[in-house]
Write a protein that holds these residues in place. Structure first.
Motif, PDB file in Angstrom:
ATOM      1  N   ASP A   1       0.852  -1.191   0.000  1.00  0.00           N
ATOM      2  CA  ASP A   1       0.000   0.000   0.000  1.00  0.00           C
ATOM      3  C   ASP A   1       0.889   1.243   0.000  1.00  0.00           C
ATOM      4  O   ASP A   1       1.656   1.457   0.939  1.00  0.00           O
ATOM      5  N   TYR A   2       0.771   2.048  -1.042  1.00  0.00           N
ATOM      6  CA  TYR A   2       1.608   3.241  -1.169  1.00  0.00           C
ATOM      7  C   TYR A   2       1.462   4.155   0.048  1.00  0.00           C
ATOM      8  O   TYR A   2       2.441   4.749   0.519  1.00  0.00           O
ATOM      9  N   ASP A   3       0.250   4.267   0.562  1.00  0.00           N
ATOM     10  CA  ASP A   3       0.004   5.163   1.695  1.00  0.00           C
ATOM     11  C   ASP A   3       0.579   4.633   3.003  1.00  0.00           C
ATOM     12  O   ASP A   3       0.681   5.389   3.977  1.00  0.00           O
ATOM     13  N   GLN A   4       0.941   3.346   3.027  1.00  0.00           N
ATOM     14  CA  GLN A   4       1.506   2.754   4.241  1.00  0.00           C
ATOM     15  C   GLN A   4       3.025   2.655   4.180  1.00  0.00           C
ATOM     16  O   GLN A   4       3.650   2.064   5.059  1.00  0.00           O
ATOM     17  N   ARG A   5       3.641   3.235   3.149  1.00  0.00           N
ATOM     18  CA  ARG A   5       5.085   3.046   2.963  1.00  0.00           C
ATOM     19  C   ARG A   5       5.906   3.637   4.103  1.00  0.00           C
ATOM     20  O   ARG A   5       6.966   3.119   4.442  1.00  0.00           O
ATOM     21  N   GLY A   6       5.420   4.696   4.735  1.00  0.00           N
ATOM     22  CA  GLY A   6       6.146   5.271   5.861  1.00  0.00           C
ATOM     23  C   GLY A   6       6.194   4.325   7.047  1.00  0.00           C
ATOM     24  O   GLY A   6       7.234   4.183   7.708  1.00  0.00           O
ATOM     25  N   GLU A   7       5.084   3.646   7.323  1.00  0.00           N
ATOM     26  CA  GLU A   7       5.036   2.698   8.436  1.00  0.00           C
ATOM     27  C   GLU A   7       5.942   1.498   8.159  1.00  0.00           C
ATOM     28  O   GLU A   7       6.690   1.047   9.039  1.00  0.00           O
ATOM     29  N   VAL A   8       5.903   0.983   6.918  1.00  0.00           N
ATOM     30  CA  VAL A   8       6.757  -0.148   6.558  1.00  0.00           C
ATOM     31  C   VAL A   8       8.228   0.247   6.629  1.00  0.00           C
ATOM     32  O   VAL A   8       9.077  -0.525   7.096  1.00  0.00           O
ATOM     33  N   PHE A   9       8.533   1.448   6.169  1.00  0.00           N
ATOM     34  CA  PHE A   9       9.903   1.953   6.240  1.00  0.00           C
ATOM     35  C   PHE A   9      10.400   1.947   7.685  1.00  0.00           C
ATOM     36  O   PHE A   9      11.489   1.448   7.985  1.00  0.00           O
ATOM     37  N   ARG A  10       9.612   2.481   8.583  1.00  0.00           N
ATOM     38  CA  ARG A  10      10.006   2.579   9.988  1.00  0.00           C
ATOM     39  C   ARG A  10      10.210   1.202  10.611  1.00  0.00           C
ATOM     40  O   ARG A  10      11.196   0.968  11.327  1.00  0.00           O
ATOM     41  N   GLU A  11       9.318   0.284  10.307  1.00  0.00           N
ATOM     42  CA  GLU A  11       9.437  -1.066  10.870  1.00  0.00           C
ATOM     43  C   GLU A  11      10.693  -1.773  10.346  1.00  0.00           C
ATOM     44  O   GLU A  11      11.379  -2.471  11.105  1.00  0.00           O
ATOM     45  N   THR A  12      11.017  -1.566   9.070  1.00  0.00           N
ATOM     46  CA  THR A  12      12.199  -2.214   8.510  1.00  0.00           C
ATOM     47  C   THR A  12      13.471  -1.620   9.101  1.00  0.00           C
ATOM     48  O   THR A  12      14.436  -2.350   9.385  1.00  0.00           O
ATOM     49  N   VAL A  13      13.500  -0.312   9.287  1.00  0.00           N
ATOM     50  CA  VAL A  13      14.664   0.325   9.899  1.00  0.00           C
ATOM     51  C   VAL A  13      14.904  -0.259  11.293  1.00  0.00           C
ATOM     52  O   VAL A  13      16.044  -0.554  11.679  1.00  0.00           O
ATOM     53  N   GLU A  14      13.835  -0.435  12.044  1.00  0.00           N
ATOM     54  CA  GLU A  14      13.979  -0.978  13.392  1.00  0.00           C
ATOM     55  C   GLU A  14      14.510  -2.413  13.360  1.00  0.00           C
ATOM     56  O   GLU A  14      15.329  -2.802  14.202  1.00  0.00           O
ATOM     57  N   LEU A  15      14.088  -3.204  12.367  1.00  0.00           N
ATOM     58  CA  LEU A  15      14.615  -4.562  12.232  1.00  0.00           C
ATOM     59  C   LEU A  15      16.095  -4.529  11.860  1.00  0.00           C
ATOM     60  O   LEU A  15      16.912  -5.269  12.437  1.00  0.00           O
ATOM     61  N   LEU A  16      16.464  -3.675  10.919  1.00  0.00           N
ATOM     62  CA  LEU A  16      17.864  -3.566  10.516  1.00  0.00           C
ATOM     63  C   LEU A  16      18.732  -3.122  11.683  1.00  0.00           C
ATOM     64  O   LEU A  16      19.842  -3.630  11.882  1.00  0.00           O
ATOM     65  N   ARG A  17      18.244  -2.182  12.445  1.00  0.00           N
ATOM     66  CA  ARG A  17      18.994  -1.677  13.593  1.00  0.00           C
ATOM     67  C   ARG A  17      19.246  -2.783  14.615  1.00  0.00           C
ATOM     68  O   ARG A  17      20.339  -2.896  15.181  1.00  0.00           O
ATOM     69  N   SER A  18      18.217  -3.571  14.873  1.00  0.00           N
ATOM     70  CA  SER A  18      18.318  -4.600  15.920  1.00  0.00           C
ATOM     71  C   SER A  18      18.988  -5.874  15.426  1.00  0.00           C
ATOM     72  O   SER A  18      19.296  -6.752  16.230  1.00  0.00           O
ATOM     73  N   GLN A  19      19.209  -5.963  14.094  1.00  0.00           N
ATOM     74  CA  GLN A  19      19.737  -7.199  13.498  1.00  0.00           C
ATOM     75  C   GLN A  19      18.832  -8.387  13.806  1.00  0.00           C
ATOM     76  O   GLN A  19      19.275  -9.536  13.835  1.00  0.00           O
ATOM     77  N   GLY A  20      17.552  -8.088  14.042  1.00  0.00           N
ATOM     78  CA  GLY A  20      16.584  -9.145  14.303  1.00  0.00           C
ATOM     79  C   GLY A  20      16.660  -9.743  15.686  1.00  0.00           C
ATOM     80  O   GLY A  20      15.994 -10.755  15.966  1.00  0.00           O
ATOM     81  N   GLU A  21      17.451  -9.145  16.559  1.00  0.00           N
ATOM     82  CA  GLU A  21      17.629  -9.701  17.899  1.00  0.00           C
ATOM     83  C   GLU A  21      16.286  -9.789  18.626  1.00  0.00           C
ATOM     84  O   GLU A  21      15.507  -8.839  18.674  1.00  0.00           O
ATOM     85  N   GLY A  22      16.025 -10.953  19.205  1.00  0.00           N
ATOM     86  CA  GLY A  22      14.799 -11.165  19.953  1.00  0.00           C
ATOM     87  C   GLY A  22      13.589 -11.481  19.099  1.00  0.00           C
ATOM     88  O   GLY A  22      12.489 -11.677  19.632  1.00  0.00           O
ATOM     89  N   ARG A  23      13.747 -11.573  17.782  1.00  0.00           N
ATOM     90  CA  ARG A  23      12.596 -11.815  16.912  1.00  0.00           C
ATOM     91  C   ARG A  23      12.637 -13.187  16.234  1.00  0.00           C
ATOM     92  O   ARG A  23      11.670 -13.586  15.602  1.00  0.00           O
ATOM     93  N   LEU A  24      13.756 -13.879  16.344  1.00  0.00           N
ATOM     94  CA  LEU A  24      13.891 -15.184  15.717  1.00  0.00           C
ATOM     95  C   LEU A  24      13.480 -16.300  16.670  1.00  0.00           C
ATOM     96  O   LEU A  24      13.600 -16.152  17.894  1.00  0.00           O
TER      97      LEU A  24
END
Length: 307
Positions: free
Chosen positions: A150-173
């Protein structure tokens, strides 16, 4: 400041790189060749891309910047460097030794977040820590339905991906699972634009800013705004350059850059540095001269003034 920027900026705190593709397909000769070969506007000639990338590395340029254009859109008329961003960076990592490899910028909402993390870590490992990870939320509406986003949701997806990249996925696997390769230190993240976020969020979560091209006065104003939210984090931009054969040729402003001789180019780069810009990626697609000649001239006469 992320320690990797010391390698990019050097002891003088300012450096010069190149934006790919290393072609002059937007020049008059380039346009004639493109028409003769049946390529659409914005699709470069890549026959010399590996030779020129090696030349840039050997000549002392500090970074090669690639863009993320998943689908060629004739309304935009720009296919960037054609090759998929991470695949191409893996190739460039294998044929170069020292030059840093930057994305300007990966469109995070169009990519599966875990695979983006794995791709970035892979390139960083294969290049021996030369990746500069520029990210963005994207601006080509045609692409989003193709990727089921969804084009209108791209900001939310961007933010969530940045947080995953920052954490290196720690605690999510799941227990015992690992995403390989693992990196002790993640590549620095830089944002193009604001990624549909607030300036304060960008200043807090990003390691640097990829700013749109502009004049020294325009950059001076933007740098001031960046310093308010990003502190001393690097401010990076780009210049579209048509370098004249006459080194004394005066500067003439063109869209996103200048047609100029090298002496005026040196003055312009000095003005950009004084305005607070810390790295410039030169974009050579408008160049009326062969790209290899320009790389060699800048390496001999311009880089020593700043590196």
């Amino acid at each position: 400041m992320h320690p990797r920027f010391q390698r990019l900026l050097g002891s003088k705190g300012f450096s010069i790189g190149l934006e790919l593709p290393l072609d002059n397909d937007w020049s008059s000769d380039g346009q004639r060749l493109r028409v003769a070969e049946g390529r659409p506007f914005g699709v470069p000639d890549l026959k010399q891309h590996s030779t020129l990338a090696r030349l840039a590395d050997q000549s002392g340029f500090r970074a090669l910047w690639v863009r993320d254009v998943p689908v060629y859109d004739p309304h935009f008329g720009d296919a960037a460097q054609v090759f998929e961003t991470f695949s191409y960076l893996g190739y460039l990592a294998g044929i170069t030794d020292n030059i840093m490899l930057g994305t300007a910028a990966v469109v995070l909402p169009l990519r599966q977040a875990w695979l983006t993390l794995k791709s970035a870590n892979s390139i960083d490992e294969l290049s021996d820590g030369r990746l500069l990870l520029g990210v963005a939320s994207g601006d080509r509406p045609m692409e989003y339905p193709l990727f089921g986003v969804d084009y209108d949701q791209r900001g939310e997806v961007f933010r969530e991906t940045v947080e995953l990249l920052r954490s290196q996925g720690e605690g999510r696997l799941p227990a015992g699972a690992r995403l390989l390769p693992e990196r002790e230190q993640s590549a620095p993240m830089l944002v193009a634009g604001l990624g549909q976020q607030s300036p304060d969020w960008i200043g807090q979560h990003m390691d640097g800013w990829l700013a749109y091209p502009g004049t020294p006065d325009e950059h001076r104003r933007r740098v001031g705004l960046w310093r308010e939210v990003g502190g001393d984090k690097p401010y990076i931009s780009f210049v579209h350059l048509d370098l004249a054969a006459n080194p004394h040729a005066p500067m003439r402003r063109i869209h996103f850059g200048a047609s100029t001789g090298r002496l005026a180019l040196i003055d312009e780069l000095q003005a950009l540095r004084e305005a607070g810009v810390q790295h410039i990626g030169l974009h050579l697609r408008r160049s009326e001269r062969p790209v290899g000649e320009i790389i060699e001239e800048i390496a001999e006469h311009v880089l020593p003034k700043f590196h």
